[in-house]
Design a protein around this motif. Sequence first.
Motif, PDB file in Angstrom:
ATOM      1  N   TYR A 374     -18.619  12.814 -20.450  1.00  0.00           N
ATOM      2  CA  TYR A 374     -18.842  11.906 -19.309  1.00  0.00           C
ATOM      3  C   TYR A 374     -19.138  12.653 -17.934  1.00  0.00           C
ATOM      4  CZ  TYR A 374     -16.603   8.417 -22.094  1.00  0.00           C
ATOM      5  OH  TYR A 374     -16.403   7.231 -23.092  1.00  0.00           O
ATOM      6  N   ILE A 402     -15.984   6.434 -15.665  1.00  0.00           N
ATOM      7  CA  ILE A 402     -17.100   5.997 -16.342  1.00  0.00           C
ATOM      8  C   ILE A 402     -18.375   5.324 -15.455  1.00  0.00           C
ATOM      9  CG2 ILE A 402     -16.317   6.416 -18.718  1.00  0.00           C
ATOM     10  CD1 ILE A 402     -15.592   3.559 -18.784  1.00  0.00           C
ATOM     11  N   ALA A 449     -21.329   6.103 -19.176  1.00  0.00           N
ATOM     12  CA  ALA A 449     -20.676   6.617 -20.218  1.00  0.00           C
ATOM     13  C   ALA A 449     -21.484   6.809 -21.590  1.00  0.00           C
ATOM     14  CB  ALA A 449     -19.369   5.585 -20.590  1.00  0.00           C
TER      15      ALA A 449
END
Length: 474
Positions: A374, A402, A449
């Motif tokens: 991420y 995210i 993400a």
Amino acid sequence: MEGSLYAQLADKMTEQIRHGAIAIGERMPSVRHLSRQERVSISTVMAAYSLLEERGWVEARPKSGYYACRQIREALAVPSASVVEPDPVIASTSQLVMDVQRDGFKPHAINFCRATPALDFPISRHLRQTYTRLSRTQQHLGVSCLPEGPYVLRQQIARHAMDAGVAVSPDSIVTTAGSLNAMGLCLQVLTRPGDLVAVESPCYYGILQLIEAYGLKAIEVPTHPETGLSLEALKLAMEQWPLKVILTVPSFSNPLGCSIPDERKKALVRLLEQYQVPLIEDDVYGDLYFGTHRPGAIKAFDKQGLVLLCSSLSKTIDPQLRVGWVLAGRYYEEILHRKFVNMLSTPVLPQLVCAEVLGQGIYERHLRQAREAYRQRYQRLVDLVSETFPAITKISRPQGGIVAWLEMPENFDSTELYHFCRNAGVLIAPGEIFSINKQFKHCFRLNYAPRWTREREAAIRKLGQWISDQIEKP
Ligand SMILES: Cc1ncc(COP(=O)(O)O)c(C=O)c1O
């Protein structure tokens, strides 16, 4: 693409340029040298250099090789702190929220709108295997589960809470169908229709929906894009209004990605104690930090049981699990009763699966992978936005989580952009759903993400073009 050798090499060199190990204007290592040094083929190095060139990090000079450059604007500004006058408003979010929620399930659209984790990590396969095995070996159909949830899961949750500095007994935990469900139970216990709830601004729209559904009034508290909820503004609101509860996402909030520093979390608990106001802490993103250590929970500083910590595995593993929990503090019995009244209990099998996954070290390994992925995916988003969005764009600097929050000039209409993109098969979350005052119409949220693919990258470039078109429209 992201996992391939050439892309990894390109990422490595990007980091070296970004951190100054290779200066702008400096000649990059020759293809042959790099191939020997990195023990990869010449064609891998060539592919890495073309990717770097495409991304604007190097330029090829005839007969001379590659040179580091910085054509793209790295220094996009951070979004502004919200400046709402804290005033109670009957929460009324629009149909737009449900549209955005449903959009998330459109199969062929390129989806940046839902705050869901990537589902391509090895843990997904492991989950499937555990499900299959436990559904054969564990009796889970026709058995009822205690409302508080299986002990084995609560034990794992208690063990895991230590990472956030929270020492808690499994007997003070109630499992739920996700964090939103946990927060709903807390609000049912702590409030009655018409009561005042303080939230951050902008605020995750699911929370605003809850507040609306329970007939409550929300007070939006100004929130800094890096340090989160303003304690000064919150104190003023507490002095001025009979607040029943505060609700916050203190670590890597949605949508700003900001975190309240641990010192301020301590000060926040002192405020709660002074005014005897409970706080619902939503910690769904706390495990997804990019830095070296996990932020502490507000609950870690709570000696009087005023903090109700809600969380789940929805952001770290998969929202379809619907496994969450609440560490209910002094409200334990009432929360347990509410869960019983609402749903008797939650399904056993997913809870047993999660208990096993949490107990095996697989989860820790997964978190390490997810955090690093991420972090890189956010960085890639920043690169793409720098390359293709108007220079006036501001983007948040999440240190975990995210989602990223983008801010455009005041007169920009992200709801119009949302409709336009939706028709073109690209989904974003428009800013207005993150506030009851519809004050963030010029902002929107993107989920970074999922793995970057050529299609996703192309969609961001198109988005940049559409935004420029909208801004330049007479
Ligand atoms: C801050 C926050 N809390 C809670 C949720 C929902 O979590 P769950 O799926 O565990 O109910 C979300 C989902 O987007 C979220 O962003």
